[in-house]
Design a protein around this motif. Structure first.
Motif, PDB file in Angstrom:
ATOM      1  N   GLY A  52       0.817  -1.212   0.000  1.00  0.00           N
ATOM      2  CA  GLY A  52       0.000   0.000   0.000  1.00  0.00           C
ATOM      3  C   GLY A  52       0.849   1.259   0.000  1.00  0.00           C
ATOM      4  O   GLY A  52       0.396   2.320   0.426  1.00  0.00           O
ATOM      5  N   HIS A  53       2.070   1.164  -0.532  1.00  0.00           N
ATOM      6  CA  HIS A  53       3.018   2.283  -0.491  1.00  0.00           C
ATOM      7  C   HIS A  53       2.837   3.259  -1.649  1.00  0.00           C
ATOM      8  O   HIS A  53       3.396   4.351  -1.632  1.00  0.00           O
ATOM      9  CB  HIS A  53       4.450   1.754  -0.504  1.00  0.00           C
ATOM     10  CG  HIS A  53       4.695   0.697  -1.521  1.00  0.00           C
ATOM     11  ND1 HIS A  53       4.743   0.951  -2.879  1.00  0.00           N
ATOM     12  CD2 HIS A  53       4.887  -0.643  -1.400  1.00  0.00           C
ATOM     13  CE1 HIS A  53       4.967  -0.169  -3.537  1.00  0.00           C
ATOM     14  NE2 HIS A  53       5.048  -1.165  -2.669  1.00  0.00           N
ATOM     15  N   GLY A  54       2.088   2.867  -2.685  1.00  0.00           N
ATOM     16  CA  GLY A  54       1.766   3.786  -3.768  1.00  0.00           C
ATOM     17  C   GLY A  54       2.783   3.867  -4.888  1.00  0.00           C
ATOM     18  O   GLY A  54       2.531   4.531  -5.902  1.00  0.00           O
ATOM     19  N   LEU A  59       7.202   0.079 -11.905  1.00  0.00           N
ATOM     20  CA  LEU A  59       8.439   0.853 -11.747  1.00  0.00           C
ATOM     21  C   LEU A  59       9.442   0.087 -10.892  1.00  0.00           C
ATOM     22  O   LEU A  59      10.647   0.065 -11.210  1.00  0.00           O
ATOM     23  CB  LEU A  59       8.144   2.215 -11.120  1.00  0.00           C
ATOM     24  CG  LEU A  59       9.371   3.090 -10.835  1.00  0.00           C
ATOM     25  CD1 LEU A  59      10.135   3.400 -12.120  1.00  0.00           C
ATOM     26  CD2 LEU A  59       8.968   4.384 -10.118  1.00  0.00           C
ATOM     27  N   MET A  60       8.982  -0.537  -9.814  1.00  0.00           N
ATOM     28  CA  MET A  60       9.879  -1.341  -8.987  1.00  0.00           C
ATOM     29  C   MET A  60      10.564  -2.423  -9.813  1.00  0.00           C
ATOM     30  O   MET A  60      11.773  -2.674  -9.669  1.00  0.00           O
ATOM     31  CB  MET A  60       9.099  -1.971  -7.826  1.00  0.00           C
ATOM     32  CG  MET A  60       8.532  -0.965  -6.821  1.00  0.00           C
ATOM     33  SD  MET A  60       7.510  -1.745  -5.536  1.00  0.00           S
ATOM     34  CE  MET A  60       8.748  -2.665  -4.616  1.00  0.00           C
ATOM     35  N   GLU A  61       9.795  -3.047 -10.707  1.00  0.00           N
ATOM     36  CA  GLU A  61      10.359  -4.086 -11.559  1.00  0.00           C
ATOM     37  C   GLU A  61      11.331  -3.498 -12.576  1.00  0.00           C
ATOM     38  O   GLU A  61      12.388  -4.082 -12.855  1.00  0.00           O
ATOM     39  CB  GLU A  61       9.226  -4.834 -12.270  1.00  0.00           C
ATOM     40  CG  GLU A  61       8.331  -5.638 -11.346  1.00  0.00           C
ATOM     41  CD  GLU A  61       9.097  -6.666 -10.535  1.00  0.00           C
ATOM     42  OE1 GLU A  61       9.972  -7.347 -11.113  1.00  0.00           O
ATOM     43  OE2 GLU A  61       8.860  -6.766  -9.323  1.00  0.00           O
ATOM     44  N   GLU A  62      10.989  -2.347 -13.125  1.00  0.00           N
ATOM     45  CA  GLU A  62      11.855  -1.723 -14.126  1.00  0.00           C
ATOM     46  C   GLU A  62      13.182  -1.281 -13.504  1.00  0.00           C
ATOM     47  O   GLU A  62      14.227  -1.364 -14.146  1.00  0.00           O
ATOM     48  CB  GLU A  62      11.135  -0.535 -14.772  1.00  0.00           C
ATOM     49  CG  GLU A  62      11.744  -0.128 -16.085  1.00  0.00           C
ATOM     50  CD  GLU A  62      10.847   0.799 -16.886  1.00  0.00           C
ATOM     51  OE1 GLU A  62      11.185   1.063 -18.057  1.00  0.00           O
ATOM     52  OE2 GLU A  62       9.814   1.266 -16.352  1.00  0.00           O
ATOM     53  N   ILE A  63      13.136  -0.823 -12.264  1.00  0.00           N
ATOM     54  CA  ILE A  63      14.354  -0.424 -11.555  1.00  0.00           C
ATOM     55  C   ILE A  63      15.299  -1.619 -11.419  1.00  0.00           C
ATOM     56  O   ILE A  63      16.516  -1.509 -11.646  1.00  0.00           O
ATOM     57  CB  ILE A  63      13.994   0.152 -10.169  1.00  0.00           C
ATOM     58  CG1 ILE A  63      13.341   1.527 -10.316  1.00  0.00           C
ATOM     59  CG2 ILE A  63      15.210   0.209  -9.255  1.00  0.00           C
ATOM     60  CD1 ILE A  63      14.239   2.599 -10.872  1.00  0.00           C
ATOM     61  N   ASP A 224      14.711  -8.976  -5.702  1.00  0.00           N
ATOM     62  CA  ASP A 224      14.167  -9.943  -6.664  1.00  0.00           C
ATOM     63  C   ASP A 224      13.089 -10.796  -6.017  1.00  0.00           C
ATOM     64  O   ASP A 224      13.210 -11.212  -4.860  1.00  0.00           O
ATOM     65  CB  ASP A 224      15.286 -10.850  -7.184  1.00  0.00           C
ATOM     66  CG  ASP A 224      15.997 -10.272  -8.399  1.00  0.00           C
ATOM     67  OD1 ASP A 224      15.447  -9.361  -9.033  1.00  0.00           O
ATOM     68  OD2 ASP A 224      17.106 -10.746  -8.712  1.00  0.00           O
ATOM     69  N   ASP A 225      12.030 -11.082  -6.794  1.00  0.00           N
ATOM     70  CA  ASP A 225      10.864 -11.765  -6.245  1.00  0.00           C
ATOM     71  C   ASP A 225      11.048 -13.265  -6.032  1.00  0.00           C
ATOM     72  O   ASP A 225      10.262 -13.885  -5.324  1.00  0.00           O
ATOM     73  CB  ASP A 225       9.657 -11.563  -7.172  1.00  0.00           C
ATOM     74  CG  ASP A 225       9.102 -10.143  -7.102  1.00  0.00           C
ATOM     75  OD1 ASP A 225       9.376  -9.451  -6.106  1.00  0.00           O
ATOM     76  OD2 ASP A 225       8.407  -9.747  -8.050  1.00  0.00           O
ATOM     77  N   GLY A 247       5.718  -6.976  -4.786  1.00  0.00           N
ATOM     78  CA  GLY A 247       5.007  -5.708  -4.659  1.00  0.00           C
ATOM     79  C   GLY A 247       5.260  -4.963  -3.369  1.00  0.00           C
ATOM     80  O   GLY A 247       4.709  -3.878  -3.167  1.00  0.00           O
ATOM     81  N   THR A 248       6.070  -5.528  -2.479  1.00  0.00           N
ATOM     82  CA  THR A 248       6.355  -4.874  -1.196  1.00  0.00           C
ATOM     83  C   THR A 248       7.806  -4.408  -1.136  1.00  0.00           C
ATOM     84  O   THR A 248       8.652  -4.838  -1.915  1.00  0.00           O
ATOM     85  CB  THR A 248       6.128  -5.831  -0.010  1.00  0.00           C
ATOM     86  OG1 THR A 248       7.168  -6.831   0.004  1.00  0.00           O
ATOM     87  CG2 THR A 248       4.767  -6.502  -0.084  1.00  0.00           C
ATOM     88  N   PHE A 249       8.063  -3.529  -0.181  1.00  0.00           N
ATOM     89  CA  PHE A 249       9.422  -3.209   0.228  1.00  0.00           C
ATOM     90  C   PHE A 249       9.706  -3.918   1.549  1.00  0.00           C
ATOM     91  O   PHE A 249       8.811  -4.042   2.400  1.00  0.00           O
ATOM     92  CB  PHE A 249       9.594  -1.707   0.468  1.00  0.00           C
ATOM     93  CG  PHE A 249       9.603  -0.872  -0.777  1.00  0.00           C
ATOM     94  CD1 PHE A 249      10.743  -0.782  -1.564  1.00  0.00           C
ATOM     95  CD2 PHE A 249       8.474  -0.165  -1.161  1.00  0.00           C
ATOM     96  CE1 PHE A 249      10.758  -0.004  -2.714  1.00  0.00           C
ATOM     97  CE2 PHE A 249       8.474   0.612  -2.311  1.00  0.00           C
ATOM     98  CZ  PHE A 249       9.623   0.695  -3.084  1.00  0.00           C
TER      99      PHE A 249
END
Length: 330
Positions: A52-54, A59-63, A224-225, A247-249
């Motif tokens: 729920g960090h928005g 983008l997280m994946e692209e980074i 990495d997931d 999807g989380t940090f």
């Protein structure tokens, strides 16, 4: 104080992000629930996942993707942005150049810091003076990373408002002279597959990153997931895995927040061991105090711990420099 936790809690911070600047934020029940969860996590493990960090998952994946693309280049390309004292300790490090407690780490990385202009902090800022040096390939690396840094800074500031409330202070407890103008660090890291390690490395249990605590206030880790490598040490000395949750940090608190809390919250030891046959990428964003902040226990925290300040004050920039100059083989 860190307890004998066996897993890392997951916190949905969407209610906090929605009401973070509301004048009665502390009275909102949704926010209050997030604050309670943050307090529990910071007291018991010093680590927690956030959802729920928005920040867009795309983008997280692209980074991670552009980081991997950079690391997969020939060494001759990567070394064009080599880290050195002359670059303000910004740039690329090859394997075994990063040192943790005197032992080389099996990782390669690029370090980025908030810009420190000439004379900005006087003698305090001299070592870290400079601007970031960005790779020319991938071509969109700089653009993506600068966007990502801005978003991570915004989310971190809002989480720190929740932590201010969790400590019994106000939502802006960490603003002003502490982190009203926060410094930041971004580190993109690549850990080789275990299959490339030689027999000497394996016999000596070579790790991607040795056990350590983080320096500042709050870390946001984008990993990495599909690779489990991060481990966190509990009170009994057991190493507890922090497996990826897509999807989380993964968040953890650093040395400066430990000091501000007067030890109510602990900066927990952690390490990375990649025992898989795959190359692992993670991107760590570190939210720090103002570079010239004099960090000492907050009054509200001293009152909660018997009225005595358990930690001496420290200037954040001096603390950072002392770590940076001893962490690298040049």
């Amino acid at each position: 104080m860190v307890m004998d936790f066996k897993s890392i809690p997951l916190i949905d911070i969407s209610a906090l992000l929605e009401k973070w600047d509301h004048p009665n934020v502390a009275q909102d029940e949704g926010v209050a629930q997030v604050v309670r969860q943050l307090d529990h996590a910071c007291r018991h493990s010093g680590f927690f996942y956030v959802k729920g960090h928005g920040i867009p998952i795309s983008l997280m994946e692209e980074i991670k993707s552009v980081s991997r693309e950079y690391f997969y280049q020939p060494y001759e390309e990567k070394i064009k942005i080599k880290l050195s004292a002359a670059t303000g300790y910004r740039g690329y490090q090859r394997f075994r150049e990063n040192i943790t407690k005197g032992i080389p780490d099996m990782q390669e990385a690029i370090d980025f810091y908030r810009e420190v202009k000439h004379g900005m902090y006087g003698d305090l800022g001299e070592v870290m003076q400079g601007s970031n040096i960005w790779p020319s390939n991938p071509s969109k690396f700089k653009q993506l990373m600068e966007l990502y840094i801005d978003l991570c800074t915004d989310v971190s500031r809002k989480i720190m408002r929740g932590i201010g409330l969790a400590l019994g202070g106000s939502a802006d407890e960490m603003e002003g002279k502490i982190a009203g103008d926060p410094f930041w660090v971004l580190r993109t890291i690549g850990y080789p597959a275990s299959s490339i390690l030689d027999e000497h490395d394996k016999a000596n249990n070579v790790v991607g990153c040795g056990e350590h605590t983080d320096y500042g206030l709050l870390t946001l880790l984008n990993q990495d997931d599909d690779i489990v490598a991060l481990q966190v040490r509990n009170k009994s000395g057991e190493w507890i895995s922090a497996p990826p949750v897509p999807g989380t940090f993964v968040c953890n608190i650093g040395d400066m927040l430990k000091t501000l809390s007067n030890g109510i919250y602990e900066s927990t030891l952690h390490r990375v061991i990649n025992n898989t046959p795959r190359y692992r990428v993670c991107v760590a964003y570190f939210y720090e105090p103002n570079f010239d902040a004099a960090v000492e226990p907050l009054d509200v925290c001293s009152q909660k711990t018997g009225g005595t300040k358990n930690f001496e004050g420290a200037v954040y920039g001096k603390h950072l420099v002392s770590k940076v100059i001893n962490n690298f083989v040049m």
